[in-house]
Motif scaffolding. Structure first.
Motif, short mmCIF file in Angstrom:
data_model
loop_
_atom_site.label_atom_id
_atom_site.label_comp_id
_atom_site.label_asym_id
_atom_site.label_seq_id
_atom_site.Cartn_x
_atom_site.Cartn_y
_atom_site.Cartn_z
N MET A 76 1.13 -5.38 17.74
CA MET A 76 0.91 -4.92 16.36
C MET A 76 -0.61 -5.30 16.03
O MET A 76 -1.08 -6.11 16.61
CB MET A 76 1.85 -5.07 15.33
N ASP A 102 8.67 -2.01 17.29
CA ASP A 102 7.99 -2.82 16.49
C ASP A 102 9.13 -3.19 15.33
O ASP A 102 9.24 -4.25 15.13
CB ASP A 102 6.68 -2.49 16.26
N TYR A 103 9.39 -1.78 14.64
CA TYR A 103 10.33 -2.22 13.63
C TYR A 103 11.84 -2.87 13.88
O TYR A 103 12.34 -3.47 13.20
CB TYR A 103 10.54 -1.03 12.78
N ALA A 154 2.85 -1.41 5.66
CA ALA A 154 2.89 -0.91 6.72
C ALA A 154 2.12 0.72 6.75
O ALA A 154 2.58 1.47 6.25
CB ALA A 154 4.26 -0.65 7.45
N SER A 213 1.37 1.96 9.61
CA SER A 213 2.05 2.89 10.60
C SER A 213 3.04 1.80 11.20
O SER A 213 2.53 0.48 11.23
CB SER A 213 1.15 3.48 11.59
N LEU A 214 4.07 2.14 11.76
CA LEU A 214 5.02 1.25 12.58
C LEU A 214 5.75 2.01 13.46
O LEU A 214 6.36 2.80 13.33
CB LEU A 214 5.78 0.73 11.49
N THR A 215 5.58 1.45 14.79
CA THR A 215 6.32 2.21 15.98
C THR A 215 7.90 1.85 15.69
O THR A 215 8.17 0.59 15.10
CB THR A 215 5.96 1.92 17.34
N LEU A 227 7.38 4.63 9.82
CA LEU A 227 7.90 4.78 11.32
C LEU A 227 7.32 6.18 11.85
O LEU A 227 7.19 7.33 11.36
CB LEU A 227 9.23 4.98 11.36
N GLU A 228 6.81 5.79 13.02
CA GLU A 228 6.10 7.10 13.83
C GLU A 228 7.33 7.52 14.61
O GLU A 228 7.90 6.75 15.62
CB GLU A 228 4.93 6.47 14.82
N CYS A 269 5.52 -9.24 18.90
CA CYS A 269 4.83 -8.30 17.85
C CYS A 269 3.54 -8.62 17.50
O CYS A 269 2.56 -7.60 17.40
CB CYS A 269 5.68 -8.33 16.73
N LEU A 312 -0.69 -3.18 10.11
CA LEU A 312 -0.20 -3.64 9.05
C LEU A 312 -1.18 -4.60 8.18
O LEU A 312 -2.09 -5.23 8.96
CB LEU A 312 1.20 -4.60 9.43
N SER A 345 1.25 0.32 15.71
CA SER A 345 1.57 -0.24 14.29
C SER A 345 0.36 -0.99 13.80
O SER A 345 -0.41 -1.82 14.27
CB SER A 345 2.74 -1.34 14.62
#
Length: 511
Positions: A506, A46-47, A39, A41-43, A317-318, A502, A12, A10
């Motif tokens: 992240m 994590d989200y 974001a 990217s964000l797993t 979201l990945e 996080c 940010l 992630s």
């Protein structure tokens, strides 16, 4: 959670954002106050952790209302899908759809007895990014990250970002509901009287009397004198065989050849690499434009393919898969409703480790008589229950924000059993315990134990992970290498809001 692709990260950018912006709920010009992050990217894990701390995404913008200051506090709400039982209003919507599919019967009623205020997916959103641009990190920056000690020059590109202006109709997402007439109940004080007449028997409900008479008649026909005597009291009436129907029983329509209409619900990953998503993109985008212009009175340029993509297709979201997880994987999806081969509604959802998170709904206004907002929410609840059979931890349905100060947003409390997130302890509290507190104060701590605070509060600022000049490093190293004024206040605010877990997992991008 490890991803199938080999460990997504992630990344940010934190914007802060304590300046007030226009509120889409009470229309205050500067009352909405929130924090924001972009974001890259964000797993999904994590989200999941972020929404369990009050964050929410709009496209790739992730925001968290500053609850104690904002004009309309927005409390994260979730439903225990496994324990949900449809109430009378929801059953009416399900039966209406059943009759339409089986017999083609169209109900012309404008109200199903539901408190039918527009969902927040159909109301102006308080989301407002306080920055006029986003920085796109170069592809070199996002390549396999360098180890400490390397000193490659970081090349950044600046790109103008569409402003999320005060008057723009971006919605707070996640909550399909019917857009019909509002049903208002007015309560008044009872007139003074002398009370019940004790010389007369207590009043009974007509429904109970009818049940009793019917039962007595049936027993008399059978000649069962003993049972007839026991049926004198209403408590002897037996419940219907099988009890109340489950939501699945209402939704399942017999697969017959002579049905009037056929409804198919398809789950499509939000990806230009997915053939079904690509094949349906134009018709889905056209449906979005038709919905926005009809329901929200948007102008054509406000809901074109570009806006549709940015708002409902671009997701940070990945996509992830697990050997013992969902076969469809985790990430962002469109749940498409196809009626007789034509797409009539799309529910945008995120599949996360513990929940189905509703993002937005748009539908064909020509089919508004089917109460597609409520119906899609009930289908998403059912979908959550199905997924739980394959992934035990996925058992909640997140409906976005509950906003008690906005009467048209209170309908979410009708989906039970629901919980609200305490804005201070980040613990979940049954909504029934929260409502009396919100009646007396628009901002409230729900957890009654003052000693129970944030269990994931910031303890080690030095361990916050930072991405700086293509290098991942703890904040303690970054602090020494950074040139210019200290940004410790901003980094500490970010880490406090996302939590220690996080913050260590992240990557906080710093230029």
């Amino acid at each position: 959670m490890a991803s199938a692709g080999g460990g997504a990260l992630s990344i940010l950018e934190y914007f802060g954002g304590e300046d007030g912006n226009r509120c889409g709920y009470c229309k205050s010009e500067a009352g909405n106050v929130s924090h924001g992050m972009w974001a890259h990217s964000l797993t999904v894990q994590d989200y999941q952790d972020l929404i369990d701390r009050g964050w929410r995404r709009s496209g790739k913008y992730v925001y968290k209302p500053l609850m104690s200051q904002t004009c309309c506090p927005q409390y994260t709400i979730r439903l225990s899908a496994l324990n949900y039982q449809p109430n009378k209003s929801h059953k009416k919507v399900l039966k209406k759809m059943q009759k339409f599919l089986q017999d083609g019967e169209v109900c012309n009623s404008t109200s199903d007895g539901i408190s039918v205020e527009p969902m927040d997916s159909q109301a102006d959103s308080p989301v407002s990014c306080n920055t006029s641009f986003k920085r796109e990190i170069s592809e070199d920056e996002l390549k396999p990250l360098c180890t400490e000690g390397e000193d490659p020059a970081a090349q950044h590109r600046e790109k103008a970002m569409e402003k999320i202006t005060d008057g723009e109709t971006h919605k707070d997402h996640g909550d399909p509901i019917d857009t019909t007439t509002v049903k208002t109940t007015v309560y008044s004080m009872p007139k003074p009287g002398k009370g019940a007449d004790t010389s007369k028997p207590p009043r009974r409900k007509a429904k109970d009397i009818r049940k009793e008479r019917h039962l007595q008649k049936m027993l008399l026909q059978k000649g069962d004198q003993t049972s007839q005597q026991s049926a004198v009291t209403p408590t002897a009436a037996k419940p219907k065989a099988g009890g109340s129907k489950s939501i699945e029983e209402f939704i399942d329509v017999p697969d017959r050849e002579n049905v009037a209409h056929r409804l198919e619900v398809k789950l499509v990953p939000v990806s230009m690499e997915d053939p079904e998503f690509v094949a349906s993109f134009e018709s889905s985008a056209a449906l979005y434009a038709k919905y926005q212009m009809s329901v929200h009175k948007d102008l054509p340029y406000e809901c074109g393919p570009g806006e549709f993509t940015r708002f409902l297709c671009d997701s940070p979201l990945e996509p992830e898969t697990l050997p013992d997880g969902l076969s469809c994987g985790y990430g962002s999806f469109h749940q498409q409703y196809w009626l007789d081969g034509k797409i009539i509604a799309v529910g945008v959802i995120d599949l996360l480790p513990s929940c189905v998170s509703s993002v937005y709904l748009y539908y064909d206004p020509d089919y508004s008589f089917l109460s597609l907002g409520v119906y899609s929410a009930l289908r998403e609840i059912t979908f959550t229950r199905e997924l739980q059979k394959k992934a035990a931890d996925l058992c909640y349905y997140y409906m976005g924000f509950y906003i008690h100060t906005c009467p048209k947003m209170r309908y979410k409390g009708q989906y039970k059993p629901s919980q609200l997130l305490c804005p201070e302890s980040y613990s979940w509290v049954p909504i029934e315990k929260c409502l009396p507190l919100l009646e007396s104060s628009k901002y409230s701590r729900f957890n009654g134990n003052p000693k129970e605070g944030d269990k994931d509060y910031l303890t080690e600022l030095s361990r916050v992970r930072v991405l700086h000049k293509r290098t991942v490093m703890p904040y303690s190293i970054y602090k020494k290498r950074r040139k210019g004024p200290s940004d410790e206040t901003v980094v500490k605010q970010y880490a406090t809001l996302v939590g220690q877990t996080c913050a260590e997992r992240m990557l906080l991008y710093r230029s």
